[in-house]
Motif scaffolding. Sequence first.
Motif, short mmCIF file in Angstrom:
data_model
loop_
_atom_site.label_atom_id
_atom_site.label_comp_id
_atom_site.label_asym_id
_atom_site.label_seq_id
_atom_site.Cartn_x
_atom_site.Cartn_y
_atom_site.Cartn_z
N UNK A 141 0.83 -1.21 0.00
CA UNK A 141 0.00 0.00 0.00
C UNK A 141 0.86 1.26 0.00
N UNK A 142 0.39 2.26 -0.73
CA UNK A 142 1.13 3.53 -0.84
C UNK A 142 0.19 4.66 -0.43
N UNK A 143 0.66 5.51 0.49
CA UNK A 143 -0.11 6.68 0.95
C UNK A 143 0.75 7.92 0.68
N UNK A 144 0.28 8.76 -0.25
CA UNK A 144 1.06 9.93 -0.63
C UNK A 144 0.11 11.04 -1.08
N UNK A 145 0.31 12.27 -0.50
CA UNK A 145 -0.48 13.45 -0.87
C UNK A 145 -1.98 13.17 -0.77
N UNK A 146 -2.40 12.53 0.34
CA UNK A 146 -3.82 12.22 0.63
C UNK A 146 -4.38 11.12 -0.27
N UNK A 147 -3.58 10.58 -1.20
CA UNK A 147 -4.04 9.50 -2.06
C UNK A 147 -3.62 8.15 -1.48
N UNK A 148 -4.51 7.16 -1.68
CA UNK A 148 -4.23 5.78 -1.27
C UNK A 148 -4.22 4.91 -2.52
N UNK A 149 -3.20 4.06 -2.64
CA UNK A 149 -3.10 3.20 -3.83
C UNK A 149 -2.22 2.02 -3.49
N UNK A 185 -2.55 1.14 -10.77
CA UNK A 185 -2.58 2.56 -11.08
C UNK A 185 -3.78 3.27 -10.48
N UNK A 186 -4.65 2.54 -9.80
CA UNK A 186 -5.84 3.13 -9.22
C UNK A 186 -5.47 3.91 -7.97
N UNK A 187 -6.04 5.15 -7.85
CA UNK A 187 -5.80 6.00 -6.69
C UNK A 187 -7.13 6.51 -6.16
N UNK A 188 -7.18 6.73 -4.86
CA UNK A 188 -8.39 7.25 -4.25
C UNK A 188 -8.03 7.98 -2.96
N UNK A 189 -8.84 9.00 -2.65
CA UNK A 189 -8.66 9.71 -1.38
C UNK A 189 -9.52 9.10 -0.28
N UNK A 190 -10.45 8.19 -0.64
CA UNK A 190 -11.32 7.55 0.33
C UNK A 190 -10.73 6.22 0.76
#
Length: 343
Positions: free
Chosen positions: A35-43, A48-53
């Motif tokens: 899991x990657x958490x960067x600039x309020x995005x989670x992916x 390549x899918x990103x989400x802030x939720x």
Amino acid sequence: MAAETLKVCYNKGCGQKFDPDQNKEDSCTFHPGAPVFHDAYKSWSCCNKKSTDFTEFLNYKGCSLSFHNPVKPVEVKPIVDKSTADEVIEYRAPIRTALPRADFDSPQVIIEPKIAAGLLELAQQLQQSQTKDLADAFMPFVLPPVGTACKNNSCKEQYEGPHSDQGLCTYHPGFPIFHEGMKFWSCCTKRTSDFDEFLKQKGCETGRHCWDKKKSMESQVKCRYDWHQTGTHVAVAVYAKKYDPSQSSVKLSSVRLSINLYFPEEGGSFNLDIELGGVVDVTQSTASMMGTKLEVSLRKAEPGSWTRLFFPRTIQEIKKPEPSKLPEDSLKEDFESVDLSDL
């Protein structure tokens, strides 16, 4: 199959229960990445899918197929030293060493300004009309009328006759500065927000009265100037019109700024020579000459905010020693000892 024989898959993004006897190569859909958490995005690092939720992030379907994994990953817990449990950790910001200041009299560099086209056209017109009548230079000296006010800044004296020239003039040799609601003279450190109090401030230097406005303008021209700063630059603006850029200059060292603007119509100059409140990078500083002002952009050599634009430099007045006076008794003896019989 009984629920007791089912096992939980520990692959990321799966979490389903499965029958070990039915575990195949495409039974598990999971995320092989992390899991990657960067600039309020989670992916996921594998997608390549990103989400802030966060809930939407957890519901992302896996991107790879494989066998279910019944092995629970080993949880690594940090080792806590109980002996230092009550220790208070104090953090102090690193102390930044200020850059050394050069000497005020160190050599200055002439800053080549960027000149606006409108100012160049105006300067050419002023040069063409700069022919002065030579007769003005040979006009006989005329005493000013009684009641003429002294033209020096903050002097309230008036001309009452030739004896008025013998009195000392107390005045401000500098220029008025209006910055962030405060009003003060460039030669003084007294500041006030009240304009009437500013006008009442007594001068900081003594000299001779100036009764002729033209003569006072020949020595200096008054210009208002201001300054502001950002994190990287300090901007100094001198508000002036009808000055000649070819006869004006901006000189700079790491701690000193010198500005000279020449006004052909007045036959005088505006001069500003100050010791800067911080250290600047001369190579990255610029100047711009425009029709209504001169602006100098000073690049800060070190981060931080300046508390002032310049340090006031006090100039001590050198007073001439008064001629020594002989005692009255000695003068009396000298006169009495003179032999007048031979005269």
